[in-house]
Design a protein around this motif. Sequence first.
Motif, PDB file in Angstrom:
ATOM      1  N   ARG A  36       0.819  -1.228   0.000  1.00 15.52           N
ATOM      2  CA  ARG A  36       0.000   0.000   0.000  1.00 15.52           C
ATOM      3  C   ARG A  36       0.848   1.271   0.000  1.00 15.52           C
ATOM      4  O   ARG A  36       0.405   2.326   0.453  1.00 15.52           O
ATOM      5  N   ALA A  37       2.074   1.145  -0.507  1.00 21.44           N
ATOM      6  CA  ALA A  37       2.891   2.344  -0.670  1.00 21.44           C
ATOM      7  C   ALA A  37       2.339   3.217  -1.788  1.00 21.44           C
ATOM      8  O   ALA A  37       2.453   4.443  -1.747  1.00 21.44           O
ATOM      9  N   LEU A  38       1.746   2.577  -2.808  1.00 14.80           N
ATOM     10  CA  LEU A  38       1.129   3.286  -3.927  1.00 14.80           C
ATOM     11  C   LEU A  38      -0.207   2.642  -4.258  1.00 14.80           C
ATOM     12  O   LEU A  38      -0.389   1.435  -4.082  1.00 14.80           O
ATOM     13  N   THR A  39      -1.133   3.440  -4.750  1.00 19.37           N
ATOM     14  CA  THR A  39      -2.385   2.871  -5.247  1.00 19.37           C
ATOM     15  C   THR A  39      -2.107   2.208  -6.599  1.00 19.37           C
ATOM     16  O   THR A  39      -1.163   2.581  -7.302  1.00 19.37           O
ATOM     17  N   PRO A  40      -2.911   1.222  -6.981  1.00 19.64           N
ATOM     18  CA  PRO A  40      -2.635   0.515  -8.238  1.00 19.64           C
ATOM     19  C   PRO A  40      -2.518   1.432  -9.453  1.00 19.64           C
ATOM     20  O   PRO A  40      -1.579   1.313 -10.240  1.00 19.64           O
ATOM     21  N   ALA A  43       0.552   3.646  -9.275  1.00 15.81           N
ATOM     22  CA  ALA A  43       1.751   2.846  -9.519  1.00 15.81           C
ATOM     23  C   ALA A  43       1.911   2.529 -11.001  1.00 15.81           C
ATOM     24  O   ALA A  43       3.014   2.606 -11.551  1.00 15.81           O
ATOM     25  N   LEU A  44       0.816   2.185 -11.671  1.00 16.99           N
ATOM     26  CA  LEU A  44       0.874   1.865 -13.095  1.00 16.99           C
ATOM     27  C   LEU A  44       1.264   3.086 -13.912  1.00 16.99           C
ATOM     28  O   LEU A  44       2.057   2.989 -14.857  1.00 16.99           O
ATOM     29  N   ALA A  45       0.703   4.243 -13.564  1.00 13.99           N
ATOM     30  CA  ALA A  45       1.041   5.466 -14.294  1.00 13.99           C
ATOM     31  C   ALA A  45       2.515   5.806 -14.125  1.00 13.99           C
ATOM     32  O   ALA A  45       3.207   6.157 -15.088  1.00 13.99           O
ATOM     33  N   MET A  46       3.009   5.686 -12.901  1.00 14.37           N
ATOM     34  CA  MET A  46       4.423   5.953 -12.644  1.00 14.37           C
ATOM     35  C   MET A  46       5.303   4.973 -13.422  1.00 14.37           C
ATOM     36  O   MET A  46       6.292   5.357 -14.055  1.00 14.37           O
ATOM     37  N   ALA A  47       4.937   3.683 -13.383  1.00 18.78           N
ATOM     38  CA  ALA A  47       5.728   2.670 -14.075  1.00 18.78           C
ATOM     39  C   ALA A  47       5.732   2.899 -15.578  1.00 18.78           C
ATOM     40  O   ALA A  47       6.757   2.713 -16.239  1.00 18.78           O
ATOM     41  N   ASN A 170       7.754   5.409   6.799  1.00 12.22           N
ATOM     42  CA  ASN A 170       8.834   6.007   6.011  1.00 12.22           C
ATOM     43  C   ASN A 170       9.246   5.130   4.831  1.00 12.22           C
ATOM     44  O   ASN A 170       9.586   5.636   3.759  1.00 12.22           O
ATOM     45  N   PHE A 171       9.227   3.819   5.039  1.00 12.52           N
ATOM     46  CA  PHE A 171       9.595   2.917   3.945  1.00 12.52           C
ATOM     47  C   PHE A 171       8.527   2.894   2.849  1.00 12.52           C
ATOM     48  O   PHE A 171       8.848   2.605   1.694  1.00 12.52           O
ATOM     49  N   ARG A 172       7.285   3.189   3.211  1.00 15.99           N
ATOM     50  CA  ARG A 172       6.267   3.320   2.163  1.00 15.99           C
ATOM     51  C   ARG A 172       6.613   4.479   1.236  1.00 15.99           C
ATOM     52  O   ARG A 172       6.445   4.394   0.021  1.00 15.99           O
ATOM     53  N   VAL A 173       7.118   5.569   1.829  1.00 14.33           N
ATOM     54  CA  VAL A 173       7.557   6.707   1.019  1.00 14.33           C
ATOM     55  C   VAL A 173       8.781   6.314   0.193  1.00 14.33           C
ATOM     56  O   VAL A 173       8.874   6.625  -1.005  1.00 14.33           O
ATOM     57  N   ALA A 174       9.723   5.618   0.818  1.00  8.02           N
ATOM     58  CA  ALA A 174      10.935   5.201   0.105  1.00  8.02           C
ATOM     59  C   ALA A 174      10.614   4.264  -1.044  1.00  8.02           C
ATOM     60  O   ALA A 174      11.307   4.250  -2.069  1.00  8.02           O
ATOM     61  N   GLN A 175       9.539   3.479  -0.890  1.00  9.05           N
ATOM     62  CA  GLN A 175       9.169   2.553  -1.955  1.00  9.05           C
ATOM     63  C   GLN A 175       8.742   3.267  -3.235  1.00  9.05           C
ATOM     64  O   GLN A 175       8.836   2.693  -4.322  1.00  9.05           O
ATOM     65  N   THR A 176       8.288   4.490  -3.115  1.00 12.95           N
ATOM     66  CA  THR A 176       7.969   5.250  -4.319  1.00 12.95           C
ATOM     67  C   THR A 176       9.205   5.416  -5.184  1.00 12.95           C
ATOM     68  O   THR A 176       9.161   5.242  -6.405  1.00 12.95           O
ATOM     69  N   ALA A 177      10.330   5.707  -4.530  1.00 15.58           N
ATOM     70  CA  ALA A 177      11.593   5.868  -5.261  1.00 15.58           C
ATOM     71  C   ALA A 177      12.122   4.534  -5.772  1.00 15.58           C
ATOM     72  O   ALA A 177      12.584   4.433  -6.918  1.00 15.58           O
ATOM     73  N   SER A 178      12.048   3.494  -4.957  1.00 15.31           N
ATOM     74  CA  SER A 178      12.585   2.196  -5.382  1.00 15.31           C
ATOM     75  C   SER A 178      11.739   1.597  -6.501  1.00 15.31           C
ATOM     76  O   SER A 178      12.274   0.962  -7.419  1.00 15.31           O
ATOM     77  N   ALA A 179      10.424   1.804  -6.456  1.00 19.70           N
ATOM     78  CA  ALA A 179       9.565   1.307  -7.538  1.00 19.70           C
ATOM     79  C   ALA A 179       9.843   2.061  -8.837  1.00 19.70           C
ATOM     80  O   ALA A 179       9.839   1.474  -9.926  1.00 19.70           O
ATOM     81  N   ALA A 180      10.092   3.381  -8.727  1.00 21.13           N
ATOM     82  CA  ALA A 180      10.433   4.165  -9.918  1.00 21.13           C
ATOM     83  C   ALA A 180      11.755   3.690 -10.513  1.00 21.13           C
ATOM     84  O   ALA A 180      11.890   3.563 -11.739  1.00 21.13           O
TER      85      ALA A 180
END
Length: 331
Positions: A36-40, A43-47, A170-180
């Motif tokens: 739940r770091a990003l909504t589906p 997340a898809l739009a970012m990816a 905090n790791f949920r926020v960090a996951q935005t960067a790692s997923a990108a």
Amino acid sequence: MDMAALIAVVGVAFFFTYTNGFHDSANAIATSVSTRALTPRAALAMAAVMNLAGAFLGSGVAHTVSKGIIETPTGNQGMAILFAALVGAIAWNLVTWYFGLPSSSSHALFGGMVGAALAGGVDVIWSGVLDKIVIPMIVSPVVGLVGGFLVMLAILWIFRRANPHRAKRNFRVAQTASAAAMALAHGLQDAQKTMGIVVLALTISGHQSGNGIPVWVKISCATMLSLGTYAGGWRIMRTLGRKIIELDPPQGFAAEATSATVMYITSFVFKAPISTTHVITAAIMGAGATKRIRAVRWGVAKNIVLGWFITMPAAAIVAALMYWLVHLFWG
């Protein structure tokens, strides 16, 4: 050279890239969505955007695909081989997507190329297959597994005195960067594979003589991969995000950071076309195993790994059958 044959091969190559996008979208975002770091949709739009950007970062993998796996075929026979290879890869992508198995689109493509080449009597560069495909296929998941485990151990030690709830937030926020970063690496790897096929088709048809990748090829392949990614592969996303192990944000970050690092190194240093699916799946297992070994559903993992080993032979068989069928029409 029949222009219709070139158009058919390029069109099927773009469709393969689209299936690659929705088949492998889970690789970049499954962990972020499951924690739940990003909504589906976000997340898809970012990816999709990062896949598009990643496709323009290099060309080493594309050159490996176009020059290092099979000897360049000629004439209508060559176009038939490429067409059959792509159909074999697409067929395997669709079958594994239907059953929700995170198999490798890359190895489906390579298997298709080898199977169609053998059926068409074209030499396979076995040293290139061994060095650029088989060895990375074995080594990269091991590196992902061990790396995910060690990175997660380091996180547990560094944050051992941190408030658990705050750390997870905090790791949920960090996951935005790692997923990108993961999505960017996916674009760097997988868009280039189709670019290599299109360049090979242009070379066979006499429309290109050098190794350069035309801008329109880069834009087209990147766009199709991006569109496929945004379409999403929900079946595979559930397998990666929940069926192997229930991930928490630190584990998701560890898996994504490890996988992205492996893909950048193999792309820029070794120019090897590795499977993003293999790396992220192994990294998820490694990060999850730090909780406890039994936390990983090894039965699911076993089925996934078995699928990895049959991907290339299965795609090769379909491609060989398709070549014989296509050869009746293209001669």
